[in-house]
Design a protein around this motif. Structure first.
Motif, PDB file in Angstrom:
ATOM      1  N   ARG A   1      26.349  42.160  36.893  1.00 47.37           N
ATOM      2  CA  ARG A   1      26.842  43.544  36.948  1.00 47.37           C
ATOM      3  C   ARG A   1      27.711  43.773  35.720  1.00 47.37           C
ATOM      4  O   ARG A   1      28.449  42.881  35.290  1.00 47.37           O
ATOM      5  N   ARG A   2      27.659  44.969  35.181  1.00 48.69           N
ATOM      6  CA  ARG A   2      28.459  45.284  34.010  1.00 48.69           C
ATOM      7  C   ARG A   2      29.812  45.902  34.354  1.00 48.69           C
ATOM      8  O   ARG A   2      30.650  46.081  33.466  1.00 48.69           O
ATOM      9  N   ASP A   3      30.031  46.217  35.632  1.00 50.17           N
ATOM     10  CA  ASP A   3      31.171  47.053  35.989  1.00 50.17           C
ATOM     11  C   ASP A   3      32.341  46.310  36.613  1.00 50.17           C
ATOM     12  O   ASP A   3      33.393  46.892  36.840  1.00 50.17           O
ATOM     13  N   VAL A   4      32.207  45.018  36.908  1.00 46.77           N
ATOM     14  CA  VAL A   4      33.278  44.339  37.640  1.00 46.77           C
ATOM     15  C   VAL A   4      34.539  44.225  36.791  1.00 46.77           C
ATOM     16  O   VAL A   4      35.641  44.554  37.236  1.00 46.77           O
ATOM     17  N   LEU A   5      34.412  43.753  35.569  1.00 52.18           N
ATOM     18  CA  LEU A   5      35.587  43.603  34.713  1.00 52.18           C
ATOM     19  C   LEU A   5      36.241  44.954  34.434  1.00 52.18           C
ATOM     20  O   LEU A   5      37.471  45.076  34.447  1.00 52.18           O
ATOM     21  N   LYS A   6      35.436  45.974  34.210  1.00 52.10           N
ATOM     22  CA  LYS A   6      35.997  47.316  34.001  1.00 52.10           C
ATOM     23  C   LYS A   6      36.751  47.796  35.237  1.00 52.10           C
ATOM     24  O   LYS A   6      37.807  48.427  35.137  1.00 52.10           O
ATOM     25  N   LEU A   7      36.218  47.477  36.404  1.00 55.23           N
ATOM     26  CA  LEU A   7      36.867  47.865  37.652  1.00 55.23           C
ATOM     27  C   LEU A   7      38.234  47.199  37.789  1.00 55.23           C
ATOM     28  O   LEU A   7      39.236  47.864  38.092  1.00 55.23           O
TER      29      LEU A   7
ATOM     30  N   GLY B   1      40.042  46.032  35.395  1.00 53.03           N
ATOM     31  CA  GLY B   1      40.891  46.602  34.361  1.00 53.03           C
ATOM     32  C   GLY B   1      41.465  47.944  34.760  1.00 53.03           C
ATOM     33  O   GLY B   1      42.657  48.216  34.542  1.00 53.03           O
ATOM     34  N   ARG B   2      40.635  48.780  35.362  1.00 53.07           N
ATOM     35  CA  ARG B   2      41.091  50.120  35.759  1.00 53.07           C
ATOM     36  C   ARG B   2      42.103  50.058  36.888  1.00 53.07           C
ATOM     37  O   ARG B   2      43.083  50.814  36.896  1.00 53.07           O
ATOM     38  N   LEU B   3      41.910  49.157  37.831  1.00 56.87           N
ATOM     39  CA  LEU B   3      42.762  49.115  39.018  1.00 56.87           C
ATOM     40  C   LEU B   3      44.044  48.316  38.822  1.00 56.87           C
ATOM     41  O   LEU B   3      45.076  48.646  39.412  1.00 56.87           O
ATOM     42  N   ASN B   4      43.989  47.232  37.993  1.00 60.53           N
ATOM     43  CA  ASN B   4      45.146  46.326  37.971  1.00 60.53           C
ATOM     44  C   ASN B   4      45.311  45.622  36.627  1.00 60.53           C
ATOM     45  O   ASN B   4      45.633  44.436  36.575  1.00 60.53           O
ATOM     46  N   HIS B   5      45.085  46.364  35.538  1.00 61.55           N
ATOM     47  CA  HIS B   5      45.322  45.816  34.203  1.00 61.55           C
ATOM     48  C   HIS B   5      44.549  44.522  33.965  1.00 61.55           C
ATOM     49  O   HIS B   5      45.051  43.584  33.331  1.00 61.55           O
ATOM     50  N   ALA B   6      43.332  44.472  34.489  1.00 61.55           N
ATOM     51  CA  ALA B   6      42.413  43.339  34.334  1.00 61.55           C
ATOM     52  C   ALA B   6      42.878  42.080  35.064  1.00 61.55           C
ATOM     53  O   ALA B   6      42.351  40.997  34.817  1.00 61.55           O
ATOM     54  N   CYS B   7      43.839  42.202  35.995  1.00 54.92           N
ATOM     55  CA  CYS B   7      44.347  41.046  36.725  1.00 54.92           C
ATOM     56  C   CYS B   7      43.866  41.055  38.174  1.00 54.92           C
ATOM     57  O   CYS B   7      43.887  42.101  38.839  1.00 54.92           O
ATOM     58  N   ALA B   8      43.456  39.890  38.658  1.00 52.29           N
ATOM     59  CA  ALA B   8      43.081  39.730  40.059  1.00 52.29           C
ATOM     60  C   ALA B   8      43.269  38.269  40.429  1.00 52.29           C
ATOM     61  O   ALA B   8      42.546  37.403  39.943  1.00 52.29           O
ATOM     62  N   GLY B   9      44.258  37.982  41.277  1.00 54.30           N
ATOM     63  CA  GLY B   9      44.559  36.615  41.665  1.00 54.30           C
ATOM     64  C   GLY B   9      45.748  36.059  40.898  1.00 54.30           C
ATOM     65  O   GLY B   9      46.328  36.720  40.026  1.00 54.30           O
ATOM     66  N   ILE B  10      46.112  34.819  41.240  1.00 56.37           N
ATOM     67  CA  ILE B  10      47.282  34.180  40.647  1.00 56.37           C
ATOM     68  C   ILE B  10      46.983  32.717  40.325  1.00 56.37           C
ATOM     69  O   ILE B  10      46.127  32.094  40.956  1.00 56.37           O
ATOM     70  N   TYR B  11      47.704  32.186  39.344  1.00 63.45           N
ATOM     71  CA  TYR B  11      47.728  30.761  39.060  1.00 63.45           C
ATOM     72  C   TYR B  11      49.045  30.200  39.583  1.00 63.45           C
ATOM     73  O   TYR B  11      50.099  30.847  39.498  1.00 63.45           O
ATOM     74  N   ALA B  12      48.981  28.970  40.087  1.00 61.11           N
ATOM     75  CA  ALA B  12      50.189  28.323  40.587  1.00 61.11           C
ATOM     76  C   ALA B  12      50.262  26.888  40.082  1.00 61.11           C
ATOM     77  O   ALA B  12      49.236  26.223  39.903  1.00 61.11           O
TER      78      ALA B  12
END
Length: 274
Positions: free
Chosen positions: A202-208, A210-221
């Motif tokens: 899909r071409r739209d996941v990264l754009k999604l 980016g639009r919703l949360n500044h290209a961030c999803a999840g955390i590193y610990a």
């Protein structure tokens, strides 16, 4: 958890994954052992070219872009790492057959190499994502965003929406006997768009994201105390640790556990392919 700290149950472990070969698909597991490096055997091996660059879906000074990596997988056969191609052929990583499979994936001049002084991790020891993040992305996309697109080690199952893990930076989490310190958000790259055996490109996941949360999803610990974590373990957040902003979310009901989440994830992958 140390006696006297203020802890809250923020969710439960809904899924666990290990990726024995970096940038290839991985395997779902019931339990993970964690040491100070991170998940044991996770990204222990990588495809490396003659200049020392690691195969990836992106191009940087450290990584060299190789198309189609996620169509193939790494897994453990007992304690032996195995590289498995999309067509079903597989071989132990240190075998001559594995060398031939690597050449099919990446071309001449590539080899499977074990991690040495420089870790194969991108930016953190343990990668976690909440089900709220998946639900938020899915609602905005209007199709189910599967957890496998984000490739975490740990899925934290909780109810709610938004990106609650963003508010856990510098907090301490306990999962099973493992204690973690949340270090940073995960900045996503083009690999979330790429095809794998059970998910189409899909071409739209990264754009999604980016639009919703500044290209961030999840955390590193980072790992404070090694141990073991199992699917279904409660996830505790230490409110006495230095959390600048805590978003707790709501723990998932007890019936929304591993089997439910993994079953949902598989159904999501099927719907993504439709």
């Amino acid at each position: 958890m140390t006696s006297g700290t203020e802890t809250t149950t923020v969710g439960r472990v809904g899924g666990l994954w290990r990726y024995p070969i970096k940038s290839l698909d991985g395997e779902w597991v019931d339990a993970l052992s964690v040491d100070h490096r991170g998940v044991e055997r996770d990204r222990e091996w990588a495809l490396v070219d003659t200049e020392g660059r690691i195969a990836s879906g992106k191009r940087t000074r450290r990584f060299r872009k190789v198309p189609g990596l996620l169509r193939h997988a790494g897994r453990l056969n007992g304690q032996v790492p195995v590289i498995a191609l999309e067509d079903g052929r597989a071989a132990p990583v240190d075998s001559e057959e594995a060398a031939r499979l690597v050449e099919e994936i990446a071309g001449p001049g590539w080899s499977l190499q074990r991690e040495a002084a420089v870790p194969h991790f991108d930016a953190g020891a343990v990668h976690l994502v909440t089900s709220a993040t998946l639900a938020t992305l899915s609602a905005a996309a209007r199709w189910p965003v599967s957890v496998e697109r984000l490739r975490p080690n740990v899925l934290i199952e909780l109810t709610g929406e938004g990106f609650p893990e963003d508010g856990w930076l510098e907090c301490t989490l306990e999962l099973g006997s493992v204690r973690l310190r949340v270090a940073k958000r995960v900045v996503r790259c083009v690999m979330v768009n790429q095809r794998r055996p059970d998910l189409r490109a899909r071409r739209d996941v990264l754009k999604l994201v980016g639009r919703l949360n500044h290209a961030c999803a999840g955390i590193y610990a980072d790992v404070i105390e090694p141990g073991e974590v199992r699917v279904g373990d409660p996830v505790l957040l230490d409110q006495a640790s230095a959390c600048p902003e805590v978003r707790l979310g709501t723990p998932a009901p007890r019936h929304a556990r591993a089997g439910d989440r993994v079953g949902q994830s598989r159904r999501q992958r099927l719907r993504e392919r439709e």
